[in-house]
Design a protein around this motif. Sequence first.
Motif, PDB file in Angstrom:
ATOM      1  N   GLN A  64       0.836  -1.209   0.000  1.00  0.00           N
ATOM      2  CA  GLN A  64       0.000   0.000   0.000  1.00  0.00           C
ATOM      3  C   GLN A  64       0.870   1.259   0.000  1.00  0.00           C
ATOM      4  O   GLN A  64       0.574   2.216  -0.714  1.00  0.00           O
ATOM      5  CB  GLN A  64      -0.956   0.016   1.199  1.00  0.00           C
ATOM      6  N   ALA A  65       1.950   1.270   0.762  1.00  0.00           N
ATOM      7  CA  ALA A  65       2.878   2.406   0.758  1.00  0.00           C
ATOM      8  C   ALA A  65       3.475   2.586  -0.637  1.00  0.00           C
ATOM      9  O   ALA A  65       3.601   3.712  -1.133  1.00  0.00           O
ATOM     10  CB  ALA A  65       3.972   2.196   1.798  1.00  0.00           C
ATOM     11  N   TYR A  66       3.838   1.489  -1.301  1.00  0.00           N
ATOM     12  CA  TYR A  66       4.363   1.519  -2.666  1.00  0.00           C
ATOM     13  C   TYR A  66       3.354   2.176  -3.610  1.00  0.00           C
ATOM     14  O   TYR A  66       3.696   3.060  -4.398  1.00  0.00           O
ATOM     15  CB  TYR A  66       4.673   0.093  -3.093  1.00  0.00           C
ATOM     16  N   LEU A  67       2.097   1.749  -3.506  1.00  0.00           N
ATOM     17  CA  LEU A  67       1.046   2.309  -4.362  1.00  0.00           C
ATOM     18  C   LEU A  67       0.809   3.790  -4.089  1.00  0.00           C
ATOM     19  O   LEU A  67       0.513   4.562  -5.004  1.00  0.00           O
ATOM     20  CB  LEU A  67      -0.262   1.545  -4.171  1.00  0.00           C
ATOM     21  N   ASP A  68       0.944   4.182  -2.815  1.00  0.00           N
ATOM     22  CA  ASP A  68       0.722   5.572  -2.421  1.00  0.00           C
ATOM     23  C   ASP A  68       1.912   6.475  -2.724  1.00  0.00           C
ATOM     24  O   ASP A  68       1.828   7.685  -2.560  1.00  0.00           O
ATOM     25  CB  ASP A  68       0.402   5.654  -0.927  1.00  0.00           C
ATOM     26  N   GLY A  69       3.027   5.901  -3.136  1.00  0.00           N
ATOM     27  CA  GLY A  69       4.224   6.693  -3.406  1.00  0.00           C
ATOM     28  C   GLY A  69       4.998   7.036  -2.157  1.00  0.00           C
ATOM     29  O   GLY A  69       5.860   7.915  -2.172  1.00  0.00           O
ATOM     30  N   ASP A  70       4.704   6.351  -1.050  1.00  0.00           N
ATOM     31  CA  ASP A  70       5.411   6.577   0.208  1.00  0.00           C
ATOM     32  C   ASP A  70       6.637   5.669   0.275  1.00  0.00           C
ATOM     33  O   ASP A  70       6.815   4.776  -0.549  1.00  0.00           O
ATOM     34  CB  ASP A  70       4.490   6.282   1.397  1.00  0.00           C
ATOM     35  N   ALA A  71       7.461   5.884   1.299  1.00  0.00           N
ATOM     36  CA  ALA A  71       8.617   5.012   1.524  1.00  0.00           C
ATOM     37  C   ALA A  71       8.108   3.606   1.843  1.00  0.00           C
ATOM     38  O   ALA A  71       7.099   3.439   2.522  1.00  0.00           O
ATOM     39  CB  ALA A  71       9.458   5.548   2.666  1.00  0.00           C
ATOM     40  N   TYR A  72       8.806   2.607   1.337  1.00  0.00           N
ATOM     41  CA  TYR A  72       8.409   1.219   1.561  1.00  0.00           C
ATOM     42  C   TYR A  72       9.643   0.339   1.586  1.00  0.00           C
ATOM     43  O   TYR A  72      10.712   0.728   1.133  1.00  0.00           O
ATOM     44  CB  TYR A  72       7.448   0.737   0.467  1.00  0.00           C
ATOM     45  N   GLU A  73       9.480  -0.846   2.147  1.00  0.00           N
ATOM     46  CA  GLU A  73      10.539  -1.842   2.161  1.00  0.00           C
ATOM     47  C   GLU A  73      10.049  -3.083   1.431  1.00  0.00           C
ATOM     48  O   GLU A  73       8.848  -3.329   1.363  1.00  0.00           O
ATOM     49  CB  GLU A  73      10.914  -2.199   3.599  1.00  0.00           C
ATOM     50  N   PHE A  74      10.995  -3.849   0.884  1.00  0.00           N
ATOM     51  CA  PHE A  74      10.630  -5.070   0.173  1.00  0.00           C
ATOM     52  C   PHE A  74      11.740  -6.088   0.321  1.00  0.00           C
ATOM     53  O   PHE A  74      12.861  -5.759   0.706  1.00  0.00           O
ATOM     54  CB  PHE A  74      10.341  -4.785  -1.303  1.00  0.00           C
ATOM     55  N   HIS A  75      11.425  -7.313  -0.009  1.00  0.00           N
ATOM     56  CA  HIS A  75      12.393  -8.396  -0.029  1.00  0.00           C
ATOM     57  C   HIS A  75      12.550  -8.796  -1.484  1.00  0.00           C
ATOM     58  O   HIS A  75      11.571  -9.102  -2.159  1.00  0.00           O
ATOM     59  CB  HIS A  75      11.885  -9.568   0.817  1.00  0.00           C
ATOM     60  N   GLY A  76      13.772  -8.741  -1.983  1.00  0.00           N
ATOM     61  CA  GLY A  76      14.047  -9.040  -3.375  1.00  0.00           C
ATOM     62  C   GLY A  76      15.168  -8.161  -3.875  1.00  0.00           C
ATOM     63  O   GLY A  76      15.952  -7.627  -3.101  1.00  0.00           O
ATOM     64  N   ASP A  77      15.226  -7.960  -5.189  1.00  0.00           N
ATOM     65  CA  ASP A  77      16.307  -7.190  -5.790  1.00  0.00           C
ATOM     66  C   ASP A  77      16.010  -7.014  -7.275  1.00  0.00           C
ATOM     67  O   ASP A  77      14.965  -7.432  -7.764  1.00  0.00           O
ATOM     68  CB  ASP A  77      17.625  -7.931  -5.614  1.00  0.00           C
ATOM     69  N   PHE A  78      16.977  -6.448  -7.989  1.00  0.00           N
ATOM     70  CA  PHE A  78      16.916  -6.336  -9.439  1.00  0.00           C
ATOM     71  C   PHE A  78      17.552  -7.597 -10.016  1.00  0.00           C
ATOM     72  O   PHE A  78      18.651  -7.980  -9.606  1.00  0.00           O
ATOM     73  CB  PHE A  78      17.662  -5.091  -9.922  1.00  0.00           C
ATOM     74  N   TYR A  79      16.864  -8.253 -10.934  1.00  0.00           N
ATOM     75  CA  TYR A  79      17.349  -9.518 -11.475  1.00  0.00           C
ATOM     76  C   TYR A  79      17.403  -9.470 -12.999  1.00  0.00           C
ATOM     77  O   TYR A  79      16.480  -8.994 -13.647  1.00  0.00           O
ATOM     78  CB  TYR A  79      16.434 -10.669 -11.055  1.00  0.00           C
ATOM     79  N   ASP A  80      18.510 -10.000 -13.523  1.00  0.00           N
ATOM     80  CA  ASP A  80      18.615 -10.149 -14.975  1.00  0.00           C
ATOM     81  C   ASP A  80      18.794 -11.617 -15.352  1.00  0.00           C
ATOM     82  O   ASP A  80      18.966 -11.949 -16.517  1.00  0.00           O
ATOM     83  CB  ASP A  80      19.734  -9.288 -15.558  1.00  0.00           C
ATOM     84  N   VAL A  81      18.752 -12.493 -14.360  1.00  0.00           N
ATOM     85  CA  VAL A  81      18.836 -13.932 -14.571  1.00  0.00           C
ATOM     86  C   VAL A  81      17.641 -14.575 -13.883  1.00  0.00           C
ATOM     87  O   VAL A  81      17.245 -14.168 -12.787  1.00  0.00           O
ATOM     88  CB  VAL A  81      20.155 -14.498 -13.992  1.00  0.00           C
ATOM     89  N   SER A  82      17.077 -15.550 -14.510  1.00  0.00           N
ATOM     90  CA  SER A  82      15.883 -16.202 -13.992  1.00  0.00           C
ATOM     91  C   SER A  82      16.148 -17.700 -13.936  1.00  0.00           C
ATOM     92  O   SER A  82      16.925 -18.204 -14.741  1.00  0.00           O
ATOM     93  CB  SER A  82      14.747 -15.882 -14.957  1.00  0.00           C
ATOM     94  N   PRO A  83      15.574 -18.458 -13.035  1.00  0.00           N
ATOM     95  CA  PRO A  83      14.523 -18.086 -12.087  1.00  0.00           C
ATOM     96  C   PRO A  83      15.085 -17.406 -10.838  1.00  0.00           C
ATOM     97  O   PRO A  83      16.253 -17.544 -10.508  1.00  0.00           O
ATOM     98  CB  PRO A  83      13.886 -19.427 -11.723  1.00  0.00           C
ATOM     99  N   VAL A  84      14.214 -16.699 -10.162  1.00  0.00           N
ATOM    100  CA  VAL A  84      14.495 -16.010  -8.915  1.00  0.00           C
ATOM    101  C   VAL A  84      13.784 -16.785  -7.806  1.00  0.00           C
ATOM    102  O   VAL A  84      12.628 -17.154  -7.969  1.00  0.00           O
ATOM    103  CB  VAL A  84      13.950 -14.564  -8.974  1.00  0.00           C
ATOM    104  N   VAL A  85      14.460 -17.007  -6.698  1.00  0.00           N
ATOM    105  CA  VAL A  85      13.835 -17.661  -5.557  1.00  0.00           C
ATOM    106  C   VAL A  85      13.748 -16.647  -4.417  1.00  0.00           C
ATOM    107  O   VAL A  85      14.746 -16.045  -4.031  1.00  0.00           O
ATOM    108  CB  VAL A  85      14.616 -18.911  -5.106  1.00  0.00           C
ATOM    109  N   LEU A  86      12.529 -16.435  -3.920  1.00  0.00           N
ATOM    110  CA  LEU A  86      12.291 -15.520  -2.807  1.00  0.00           C
ATOM    111  C   LEU A  86      11.666 -16.283  -1.651  1.00  0.00           C
ATOM    112  O   LEU A  86      10.772 -17.113  -1.866  1.00  0.00           O
ATOM    113  CB  LEU A  86      11.345 -14.392  -3.232  1.00  0.00           C
ATOM    114  N   GLN A  87      12.135 -15.969  -0.441  1.00  0.00           N
ATOM    115  CA  GLN A  87      11.603 -16.613   0.755  1.00  0.00           C
ATOM    116  C   GLN A  87      10.821 -15.608   1.583  1.00  0.00           C
ATOM    117  O   GLN A  87      11.283 -14.495   1.821  1.00  0.00           O
ATOM    118  CB  GLN A  87      12.729 -17.200   1.600  1.00  0.00           C
ATOM    119  N   VAL A  88       9.629 -15.997   2.012  1.00  0.00           N
ATOM    120  CA  VAL A  88       8.783 -15.169   2.872  1.00  0.00           C
ATOM    121  C   VAL A  88       9.476 -15.071   4.232  1.00  0.00           C
ATOM    122  O   VAL A  88       9.760 -16.098   4.851  1.00  0.00           O
ATOM    123  CB  VAL A  88       7.377 -15.797   3.000  1.00  0.00           C
TER     124      VAL A  88
END
Length: 87
Positions: free
Chosen positions: A37-61
Amino acid sequence: MDHLWFDLGSYAGGACFEVELRGSTARVCLMDADEYQAYLDGDAYEFHGDFYDVSPVVLQVPYDDYWYLVVDSYPRRIKVSYTEIFD
């Protein structure tokens, strides 16, 4: 703001997702509901992940919550698929 998003639902910490990107590089983000919701509102937000140019990407909750998968890229140029990985 151009992005693709997927409503993953509620997951416990430790759940893993494999994300396949085709057609473009992308910033792949795993966000809880408040951060998305902060991302959608244009506010500061945090996330888990990164910029990727190789696939597949594995993300853990990282913790129990409601999750969204957000892919910042060119929606008309990229194809995204994801699956939950079970051990």
